[in-house]
Write a protein that holds these residues in place. Structure first.
Motif, PDB file in Angstrom:
ATOM      1  N   ASP A  54     -11.063   0.222   9.381  1.00 21.99           N
ATOM      2  CA  ASP A  54      -9.801  -0.199  10.004  1.00 21.99           C
ATOM      3  C   ASP A  54      -8.885   0.985  10.286  1.00 21.99           C
ATOM      4  N   GLU A  55      -9.385   2.209  10.057  1.00 23.82           N
ATOM      5  CA  GLU A  55      -8.663   3.455  10.321  1.00 23.82           C
ATOM      6  C   GLU A  55      -7.424   3.625   9.438  1.00 23.82           C
ATOM      7  N   ASP A  56      -7.444   3.003   8.264  1.00 25.84           N
ATOM      8  CA  ASP A  56      -6.454   3.353   7.251  1.00 25.84           C
ATOM      9  C   ASP A  56      -7.171   4.157   6.161  1.00 25.84           C
ATOM     10  N   PHE A  57      -6.404   4.589   5.163  1.00 26.20           N
ATOM     11  CA  PHE A  57      -6.951   5.503   4.169  1.00 26.20           C
ATOM     12  C   PHE A  57      -6.813   4.919   2.772  1.00 26.20           C
ATOM     13  N   THR A  58      -7.776   5.257   1.924  1.00 24.99           N
ATOM     14  CA  THR A  58      -7.708   4.911   0.513  1.00 24.99           C
ATOM     15  C   THR A  58      -8.507   5.954  -0.260  1.00 24.99           C
ATOM     16  N   VAL A  59      -8.697   5.711  -1.548  1.00 23.77           N
ATOM     17  CA  VAL A  59      -9.415   6.659  -2.397  1.00 23.77           C
ATOM     18  C   VAL A  59     -10.684   6.005  -2.927  1.00 23.77           C
ATOM     19  N   CYS A  60     -11.763   6.736  -2.858  1.00 18.53           N
ATOM     20  CA  CYS A  60     -13.033   6.299  -3.404  1.00 18.53           C
ATOM     21  C   CYS A  60     -13.295   7.078  -4.686  1.00 18.53           C
ATOM     22  N   VAL A  61     -13.524   6.367  -5.796  1.00 23.12           N
ATOM     23  CA  VAL A  61     -13.761   6.986  -7.100  1.00 23.12           C
ATOM     24  C   VAL A  61     -15.104   6.490  -7.630  1.00 23.12           C
ATOM     25  N   ASN A  62     -16.059   7.390  -7.765  1.00 28.45           N
ATOM     26  CA  ASN A  62     -17.404   7.030  -8.236  1.00 28.45           C
ATOM     27  C   ASN A  62     -17.990   5.871  -7.444  1.00 28.45           C
ATOM     28  N   GLU A  64     -16.304   3.405  -5.969  1.00 24.08           N
ATOM     29  CA  GLU A  64     -15.430   2.238  -5.928  1.00 24.08           C
ATOM     30  C   GLU A  64     -14.133   2.584  -5.205  1.00 24.08           C
ATOM     31  N   LEU A  65     -13.661   1.670  -4.344  1.00 25.08           N
ATOM     32  CA  LEU A  65     -12.460   1.916  -3.569  1.00 25.08           C
ATOM     33  C   LEU A  65     -11.221   1.406  -4.285  1.00 25.08           C
ATOM     34  N   TRP A  66     -10.128   2.162  -4.160  1.00 23.91           N
ATOM     35  CA  TRP A  66      -8.830   1.643  -4.595  1.00 23.91           C
ATOM     36  C   TRP A  66      -8.468   0.420  -3.756  1.00 23.91           C
ATOM     37  N   THR A  67      -7.641  -0.445  -4.322  1.00 27.64           N
ATOM     38  CA  THR A  67      -7.223  -1.643  -3.578  1.00 27.64           C
ATOM     39  C   THR A  67      -6.130  -1.324  -2.564  1.00 27.64           C
ATOM     40  N   ASN A  68      -5.295  -0.325  -2.853  1.00 26.31           N
ATOM     41  CA  ASN A  68      -4.211   0.021  -1.934  1.00 26.31           C
ATOM     42  C   ASN A  68      -4.737   0.783  -0.722  1.00 26.31           C
ATOM     43  N   ARG A  69      -4.120   0.522   0.438  1.00 24.57           N
ATOM     44  CA  ARG A  69      -4.461   1.198   1.683  1.00 24.57           C
ATOM     45  C   ARG A  69      -3.218   1.905   2.209  1.00 24.57           C
ATOM     46  N   GLU A  99      -3.569   6.525 -10.147  1.00 21.33           N
ATOM     47  CA  GLU A  99      -4.658   5.594 -10.484  1.00 21.33           C
ATOM     48  C   GLU A  99      -4.488   4.249  -9.774  1.00 21.33           C
ATOM     49  N   ASP A 100      -4.254   4.310  -8.450  1.00 21.25           N
ATOM     50  CA  ASP A 100      -4.136   3.129  -7.579  1.00 21.25           C
ATOM     51  C   ASP A 100      -2.833   2.361  -7.773  1.00 21.25           C
ATOM     52  N   GLN A 101      -1.877   2.919  -8.546  1.00 19.29           N
ATOM     53  CA  GLN A 101      -0.585   2.269  -8.748  1.00 19.29           C
ATOM     54  C   GLN A 101       0.518   3.128  -8.118  1.00 19.29           C
ATOM     55  N   PRO A 102       1.098   2.687  -6.982  1.00 16.61           N
ATOM     56  CA  PRO A 102       2.162   3.474  -6.357  1.00 16.61           C
ATOM     57  C   PRO A 102       3.428   3.464  -7.214  1.00 16.61           C
ATOM     58  N   TRP A 103       4.139   4.582  -7.189  1.00 19.00           N
ATOM     59  CA  TRP A 103       5.468   4.599  -7.788  1.00 19.00           C
ATOM     60  C   TRP A 103       6.349   3.574  -7.086  1.00 19.00           C
ATOM     61  N   GLU A 104       7.317   3.042  -7.815  1.00 15.44           N
ATOM     62  CA  GLU A 104       8.187   2.016  -7.234  1.00 15.44           C
ATOM     63  C   GLU A 104       9.051   2.572  -6.109  1.00 15.44           C
ATOM     64  N   GLU A 105       9.538   3.786  -6.275  1.00 14.08           N
ATOM     65  CA  GLU A 105      10.453   4.352  -5.282  1.00 14.08           C
ATOM     66  C   GLU A 105       9.670   5.031  -4.163  1.00 14.08           C
ATOM     67  N   THR A 106      10.180   4.930  -2.936  1.00 15.39           N
ATOM     68  CA  THR A 106       9.576   5.595  -1.782  1.00 15.39           C
ATOM     69  C   THR A 106      10.578   6.579  -1.186  1.00 15.39           C
ATOM     70  N   PHE A 107      10.057   7.504  -0.351  1.00 12.09           N
ATOM     71  CA  PHE A 107      10.859   8.620   0.136  1.00 12.09           C
ATOM     72  C   PHE A 107      10.529   8.902   1.598  1.00 12.09           C
ATOM     73  N   ASP A 108      11.409   9.704   2.229  1.00 14.72           N
ATOM     74  CA  ASP A 108      11.142  10.115   3.607  1.00 14.72           C
ATOM     75  C   ASP A 108       9.926  11.033   3.679  1.00 14.72           C
ATOM     76  N   TYR A 109       9.755  11.838   2.639  1.00 19.17           N
ATOM     77  CA  TYR A 109       8.572  12.696   2.562  1.00 19.17           C
ATOM     78  C   TYR A 109       8.379  13.145   1.119  1.00 19.17           C
ATOM     79  N   VAL A 110       7.132  13.470   0.779  1.00 20.20           N
ATOM     80  CA  VAL A 110       6.767  13.922  -0.563  1.00 20.20           C
ATOM     81  C   VAL A 110       5.783  15.079  -0.412  1.00 20.20           C
TER      82      VAL A 110
END
Length: 425
Positions: A54-62, A64-69, A99-110
């Motif tokens: 679907d042309e989005d990104f996630t992380v593959c670990v061993n 297995e894919l993370w649930t977040n995209r 570990e597939d858990q986003p921080w609660e706060e978001t930013f303009d850039y990191v």
């Protein structure tokens, strides 16, 4: 990253000789895009940012894919404690994912993700609508600043600091620039002084003090500790460091006699050089080493002011002490070839690329990864001890020094391999 930072090395599996962790060739065949691999310190996990169909990104670990995209993702890395992080963006909002858990706060850039030595703290530079700041372990500084250019994390992971711009500067406003618009912010609170520039800094071992390079006026620099300047000014300085277990600050400074290593503003080494930088203390603080240039165009290592006999024409990287502080190794390049020098003795084998050497716990052996073209090798005490592989990550000695953890990707498979050191040397 010092292997002494790995907190749980004793609990790692040092018995099973070889295990296939993942078939990364299957990832490459299955996903439209697979980015650079990251391997955990214990070698148990391999991860990569991948693009889905679907042309989005996630992380593959061993496998297995993370649930977040995410619409975008980058800066995938394991902390010294083996926790996996990356930076991701959705709807133009960036955050850190642990570990597939986003921080609660978001930013303009990191950007500029950094870990504490023990892996307990993770910090990033952030940009918000109110300005620039730092987020440490998911908690953002209350104060925001016009601009921010660096980031340091205390060894215990509880504090963070960075150079900040105090006021906006309009184009061509040289008068405001000359009065000094930069300072250092620690946990969001600024030093009292204004400087023309503030550059790299470092925390003391106990985290109570921080030292940084500062420029006072054009052509005059010095070191400031918790905002208090050294009394002597210099033409130039490099990054200061604290002596382990104390608040003594050591930094290379350009004096009228040349580059010298100073402690608390006073000469530490009697000799001066064409250049001194990449200062490193032994773990116990008894010795200090640095990259030095004894003559124009030649580089080597100085230890306690004594210079190695061998010099190199292109580059010498930061010195690495053995755990007991008795031995020193460094990577050097001369005439297009990379090698490792241990106690002033270069390895005979040379390569197209080499990475930092790693000492065994007793200091008797040295391991490093190397590359020739697209082939990677493990080298121990100057001897190539593996066949050519597709990729290779940092080696780790077992706590008793009898075994070596090797992390190769070979024939499309990531292997966690434990080898008896006696079979290699």
């Amino acid at each position: 990253m010092s292997q002494e930072s790995y907190p749980e090395k004793n609990s790692w599996d040092w018995d099973k000789a070889s295990r296939e962790i993942a078939s990364v060739s299957q990832w490459i065949a299955s996903f439209p895009e697979v980015q650079e691999f990251a391997v955990s310190p214990d070698g148990e996990r391999i991860a990569a940012i991948i693009m889905t169909d679907d042309e989005d990104f996630t992380v593959c670990v061993n496998g297995e894919l993370w649930t977040n995209r995410f619409e975008k993702a980058w800066s995938l890395k394991f902390s010294p404690a083996g926790i996996l992080f990356c930076i991701g963006m959705n709807n133009d909002e960036w955050t850190v994912i642990q570990e597939d858990q986003p921080w609660e706060e978001t930013f303009d850039y990191v950007w500029n993700m950094k870990f504490s030595a023990d892996g307990s703290g993770v910090a990033v530079n952030i940009r918000t609508p109110d300005g620039y700041a730092v987020a440490l372990n998911g908690i953002t500084w209350g104060n925001k600043f016009v601009q921010m250019r660096s980031l340091e994390v205390s060894p215990d992971g509880k504090r963070a600091a960075g150079s900040i711009q105090l006021e906006s500067l309009t184009e061509g406003d040289i008068f405001s620039f000359k009065k000094g618009l930069w300072s250092l912010a620690v946990d969001g609170e600024t030093w009292g002084g204004h400087f023309l520039n503030v550059w790299d800094g470092a925390f003391s071992g106990d985290g109570t003090k921080i030292a940084a390079e500062v420029r006072l006026v054009s052509g005059a620099q010095t070191i400031a500790v918790n905002g208090a300047q050294w009394t002597t000014e210099f033409k130039a300085v490099w990054r200061p460091i604290f002596s382990p277990g104390s608040h003594d600050v050591v930094a290379p400074c350009l004096t009228k006699d040349g580059w010298r290593l100073l402690v608390n503003g006073k000469p530490l080494w009697s000799k001066s050089f064409n250049q001194v930088w990449h200062t490193v203390f032994s773990t116990n603080g008894a010795k200090v080493a640095a990259v030095v240039s004894p003559e124009f165009g030649r580089w080597t290592i100085g230890i306690e002011g004594n210079v190695w006999r061998n010099t190199f024409g292109e580059v010498v990287l930061a010195p690495v002490f053995s755990p007991d502080g008795r031995r020193v190794a460094a990577v050097a390049k001369d005439s297009g070839n990379w090698s490792v020098i241990v106690d002033d003795v270069p390895w005979r084998e040379t390569f197209d690329m080499m990475w930092d050497p790693v000492f065994s716990p007793d200091g008797l052996h040295v391991a490093a990864r190397a590359a020739r073209g697209t082939d990677y090798f493990m080298v121990v005490d100057g001897k190539i001890v593996t066949q050519a592989v597709d990729d290779l990550r940092e080696p780790v000695f077992s706590p008793d020094g009898s075994k070596l953890l090797i992390k190769p990707i070979e024939n499309g498979r990531y292997i966690r391999r434990i080898v008896d050191l006696k079979d290699l040397v």
